[in-house]
Design an enzyme around this catalytic site. Structure first.
Site: not given
Length: 604
Positions: A2, A599
């Site tokens: 997010c 990531k």
């Protein structure tokens, strides 16, 4: 996982939000949205899929001076427009974006919100309805209602809240999730990551856990949840637009693979002086010397980097090293030695599982060292010491240069401590020279991209399964190689010690099963690995052999220039990174943004 971006006081809010969200794409997401307010009007736009789809929906119709945007990676609720952020309160007055997980959202719903019409499936919706509840039922100001809600909410969160009746303010709060303030001239910003604000500002302000920030175009005020004002300075981030662009590369991953020789040389200039002496903080060296055991805690690629450096650290320092998966140690801390020291590896410095371990270490009074790529990150702030890996921004989800930089940074630490301990092997280990050779080895491998691409097409284009095998340090590299291949090509891949073949895994070998073998150890170990290769080939496997110079035989596929054994995990991993890249590319997949992955894993 997010991403949040917000801006107040700029006539260009919509463009800034879209550009910021594009910079946050690498964090992983499945939906996105923006809310913009100004000139007595507001607009909310959300979409499932890529930022480009959101941008198409926004068009030229959305404008305003203040806004918040969000990329969502689903945790509570499916990836739908209804569950995408920003979320609105029942009346539509309040708008909120949130990263994290609200652990007591069901309790809040049952205690305070039984009369509220909740439309979605997310925990975030609970938070915005709770704020409105306190404004309407308790007649509180927006600020006081937000504070009251923050006292009740439990879990990890980064919030950015807008009152649509006040286009001049964004209310921000965080706990265990990353969030920064960006300081501009006549405007201010809020974001999960400095990279999303690099076009607008280079001056930033940290937000610590359980702090609330009132962001206006000309002012930023930090408070604790009881309203006490906190003085906080700013800092300048060393980021450049060229660092976060692809340039002429088709994918970030290929660019970042190619940057690894430069990263090796950057580390030499950082952690060694012109005479070749180590330039490592003396306090860090002393703390490692005082430890009777080092515990390396990490997740994913960083965990594999720890394994790759384990033997080197032990031989150079005479200190035992134990590896741990952060997500396990956060809740199941094993029996520790009498004088432990924790080393936490994290590219982002925001890994939630590693932070959970660090919180426990701090509570127990255990000294800690964070090795990270991001200065000012949560782990770097909360650990006793920090060493930076100086890899530059890593955008592709699949980590490449951070892995090799972590191993190299640990090498500088190990040599510095070993020399301080008077270890002859450490003094004789000319790390500056040897790492320069590694950089040259990487460059030589990178020059063979066409050969590697052809080998991959022959071996992996249609397979569903693959195996990596190796011994010693090569075994540790196989774990990282397998992770790379599976995460971006979706080929089910396992990396394991070659000597374990006969203990079970060989039963999976059948006609045309791809087996990639790594050979970089001495000739005796190499001979054993070649014996294992023959075992799988005789059962129908297609073998691809990656071998270090001096150990090659006729028919071997990829020859890697010889480097010092302590650093072979760096040189040997390069061809496996390219194998993963080409396997993904040839399958027509998005190399930089594999499905379901983020990531930075900022929630547990």
């Amino acid at each position: 996982m997010c991403g949040i971006v917000g801006v107040v006081g700029n006539t260009n809010a919509t463009d800034i939000l879209i550009q910021g969200l594009e910079k946050l794409e690498y964090r992983g997401y499945d939906s996105a949205g923006i809310f913009v307010v100004g000139d007595n009007k507001s607009q909310l736009v959300k979409s499932v899929g890529r930022i480009a789809e959101l941008q198409a929906k926004v068009g030229d119709s959305v404008s305003g001076t203040t806004g918040i945007g969000h990329t969502r990676w689903a945790t509570h609720g499916k990836p739908t427009e209804g569950n995408a952020h920003p979320h609105t309160s029942g009346s539509g007055r309040f708008v909120l974006v949130h990263n994290g997980v609200i652990e007591n959202y069901l309790q809040i719903k049952e205690t305070y919100l039984t009369k509220h019409n909740l439309k979605g499936e997310t925990d975030t919706e609970i938070a915005i309805h709770l704020v409105e509840h306190f404004v309407e039922e308790d007649n509180l100001s927006v600020l006081e209602a937000f504070k009251k809600a923050l006292h009740i909410i439990e879990g990890s969160y980064a919030f950015a809240l807008i009152d649509s009746q006040d286009a001049d303010t964004i209310y921000v709060a965080k706990n265990k999730s990353p969030l920064l303030i960006g300081l501009g001239n006549g405007y201010n910003m809020v974001c999960s990551d400095a990279m999303a604000m690099i076009r607008e500002t280079s001056e930033y302000m940290e937000i610590h856990d359980k702090e609330l920030v009132i962001v206006k175009k000309d002012s930023v005020e930090v408070q604790d949840y009881d309203g006490n004002v906190i003085e906080r300075g700013s800092y300048t981030a060393e980021l450049d637009l060229s660092d976060i662009g692809k340039g002429t590369y088709p994918f970030y991953m290929l660019k970042e693979i190619d940057e690894q020789p430069t990263v090796m040389r950057k580390l030499i200039s950082t952690y060694a002086n012109e005479s070749g002496d180590m330039n490592v903080d003396s306090d860090i060296i002393k703390s490692v010397q005082e430890a009777d055991r080092l515990y390396i805690l990490a997740a994913g690629t960083s965990y594999h980097a720890g394994f790759a450096a384990k033997t080197m650290i032990e031989k150079l320092t005479d200190t035992p090293v134990e590896l741990g998966v952060s997500s396990e140690w956060g809740y199941n801390m094993p029996l520790l030695s009498k004088k432990p020291m924790f080393i936490l590896l994290s590219q982002s410095g925001e890994t939630a599982d590693s932070r959970q371990v660090l919180v426990k270490a701090n509570e127990m009074g255990i000294p800690s060292l964070t090795i990270t790529n991001v200065p000012g990150s949560t782990l770097s702030r909360e650990a006793t010491y920090t060493m930076l890996i100086h890899a530059g921004p890593e955008i592709a989800v699949a980590s490449t240069k951070a892995y090799t930089a972590q191993v190299a940074t640990l090498a500088f630490l190990a040599k510095a401590v070993g020399e301080a301990n008077g270890k002859a092997e450490a003094k004789d280990f000319d790390l500056v020279h040897e790492l320069s050779i590694v950089a040259q080895s990487i460059e030589a491998t990178l020059s063979e991209k066409d050969v590697i691409s052809e080998k991959v097409e022959q071996l992996l284009i249609s397979t569903r399964n693959a195996f990596y095998i190796g011994r010693g340090n090569d075994y540790y590299v196989t774990m990282e190689a397998a992770l790379k291949l599976k995460e971006i090509s979706y080929i089910q891949t396992e990396g394991f010690a070659a000597g374990e073949l006969k203990h079970g895994t060989i039963s999976l070998i059948e006609d045309n099963t791809p087996v990639i073998a790594l050979i970089s150890a001495d000739s005796t170990i190499a001979a054993h690995t070649r014996g294992n290769i023959q075992e799988v080939v005789s059962r129908g496997a297609n073998a691809l052999i990656i071998v270090e110079e001096g150990l090659e035989r006729e028919g071997d596929d990829i020859i890697v220039n010889k480097v010092h054994p302590f650093l072979s995990a760096i040189s040997m991993v390069i061809p496996t990174q390219l194998i993963a890249y080409y396997a993904s590319l040839q399958r027509g997949l998005d190399v930089d943004k594999p499905r379901n992955l983020a990531k930075a894993v900022t929630v547990e």
